[in-house]
Design a protein around this motif. Structure first.
Motif, PDB file in Angstrom:
ATOM      1  N   ALA A  40       0.821  -1.386   0.075  1.00 55.62           N
ATOM      2  CA  ALA A  40       0.064   0.453  -0.257  1.00 55.62           C
ATOM      3  C   ALA A  40       1.356   1.437   0.276  1.00 55.62           C
ATOM      4  N   LEU A  41       2.471   1.029   0.696  1.00 52.96           N
ATOM      5  CA  LEU A  41       2.479   2.262   0.360  1.00 52.96           C
ATOM      6  C   LEU A  41       3.443   2.929  -0.671  1.00 52.96           C
ATOM      7  N   VAL A  42       3.755   1.683  -0.922  1.00 49.68           N
ATOM      8  CA  VAL A  42       4.354   2.228  -2.378  1.00 49.68           C
ATOM      9  C   VAL A  42       3.013   2.062  -3.819  1.00 49.68           C
ATOM     10  N   VAL A 100       3.462   5.485  -5.401  1.00 49.59           N
ATOM     11  CA  VAL A 100       3.556   5.767  -6.893  1.00 49.59           C
ATOM     12  C   VAL A 100       2.779   7.157  -7.224  1.00 49.59           C
ATOM     13  N   LEU A 101       1.909   6.708  -7.060  1.00 49.78           N
ATOM     14  CA  LEU A 101       0.109   6.897  -7.451  1.00 49.78           C
ATOM     15  C   LEU A 101       0.729   8.698  -6.728  1.00 49.78           C
ATOM     16  N   LEU A 102       0.902   8.910  -5.875  1.00 52.06           N
ATOM     17  CA  LEU A 102       0.586  10.280  -5.235  1.00 52.06           C
ATOM     18  C   LEU A 102       1.908  11.566  -6.152  1.00 52.06           C
ATOM     19  N   VAL A 119      -9.408   2.173  -7.155  1.00 51.29           N
ATOM     20  CA  VAL A 119      -9.473   0.155  -7.149  1.00 51.29           C
ATOM     21  C   VAL A 119      -8.285   0.636  -6.235  1.00 51.29           C
ATOM     22  N   ASN A 120      -7.226   1.131  -6.161  1.00 49.28           N
ATOM     23  CA  ASN A 120      -5.881   1.751  -5.408  1.00 49.28           C
ATOM     24  C   ASN A 120      -6.734   1.996  -4.116  1.00 49.28           C
ATOM     25  N   VAL A 141      -8.488   5.470   6.805  1.00 49.57           N
ATOM     26  CA  VAL A 141      -8.128   7.183   6.302  1.00 49.57           C
ATOM     27  C   VAL A 141      -8.575   6.953   4.605  1.00 49.57           C
ATOM     28  N   TYR A 142      -7.881   5.323   4.842  1.00 50.12           N
ATOM     29  CA  TYR A 142      -7.840   4.233   2.881  1.00 50.12           C
ATOM     30  C   TYR A 142      -9.789   4.946   2.199  1.00 50.12           C
ATOM     31  N   ALA A 143     -10.495   4.162   3.328  1.00 50.88           N
ATOM     32  CA  ALA A 143     -11.634   3.902   3.521  1.00 50.88           C
ATOM     33  C   ALA A 143     -12.410   5.656   2.797  1.00 50.88           C
TER      34      ALA A 143
END
Length: 149
Positions: free
Chosen positions: A32-34, A38-40, A62-63, A101-103
């Motif tokens: 999740a961190l990687v 990358v997306l950030l 999706v992520n 936070v992801y939710a």
């Protein structure tokens, strides 16, 4: 940041008896961190605009959705196999915080994705209407000659 803290907490643990839960949590937090990093980076540097073939709103959705799901599973498994050490308890807490936070981010990504898909469908329908209108106006354009004349 919470995924990084959870990953650090899990790396501090020196001993484990059933290590499967620990390894799964480690994999989830690191992945999740990687991927999120990358997306950030791509969104921050506007690199995503150079690849318009990818639906970036759906990619973000999706992520965040998968990260939410896997953080929930990994945190529950680690909590069930927990040996009550401070690092394991901290990892479980930060795992659930990261899941929350992801939710929230998943909810926001769904709203953004729906909004962009509505705009895209309205653009497509307006392009269709414009093309139909232009095709009917062929007789009024002198640069196009009729074949039967």
């Amino acid at each position: 940041v919470l995924a990084l803290i959870a990953f650090i907490c899990i790396e501090i643990i020196m001993e484990c008896s059933p290590c499967e839960g620990l390894y799964f949590f480690e994999f989830v937090s690191c992945s999740a961190l990687v991927v999120t990093g990358v997306l950030l980076l791509m969104f921050s540097l506007n690199l995503h605009t150079r690849i318009p073939q990818i639906n970036w709103n759906l990619t973000d959705l999706v992520n965040t959705g998968l990260s939410t799901f896997f953080f929930f599973i990994a945190s529950v498994v680690l909590a069930a196999l927990n040996h009550k050490t401070g690092a394991e308890i901290a990892a479980v807490i930060f795992g659930f915080l990261a899941m929350a936070v992801y939710a929230v981010n998943t909810y926001l990504a769904v709203k953004k994705w729906r909004m962009s898909s509505r705009q895209q469908s309205s653009w497509q329908s307006s392009d269709y209407i414009r093309a139909r209108t232009e095709s009917r106006e062929v007789d009024h354009r002198p640069e196009i000659q009729r074949l039967d004349a």
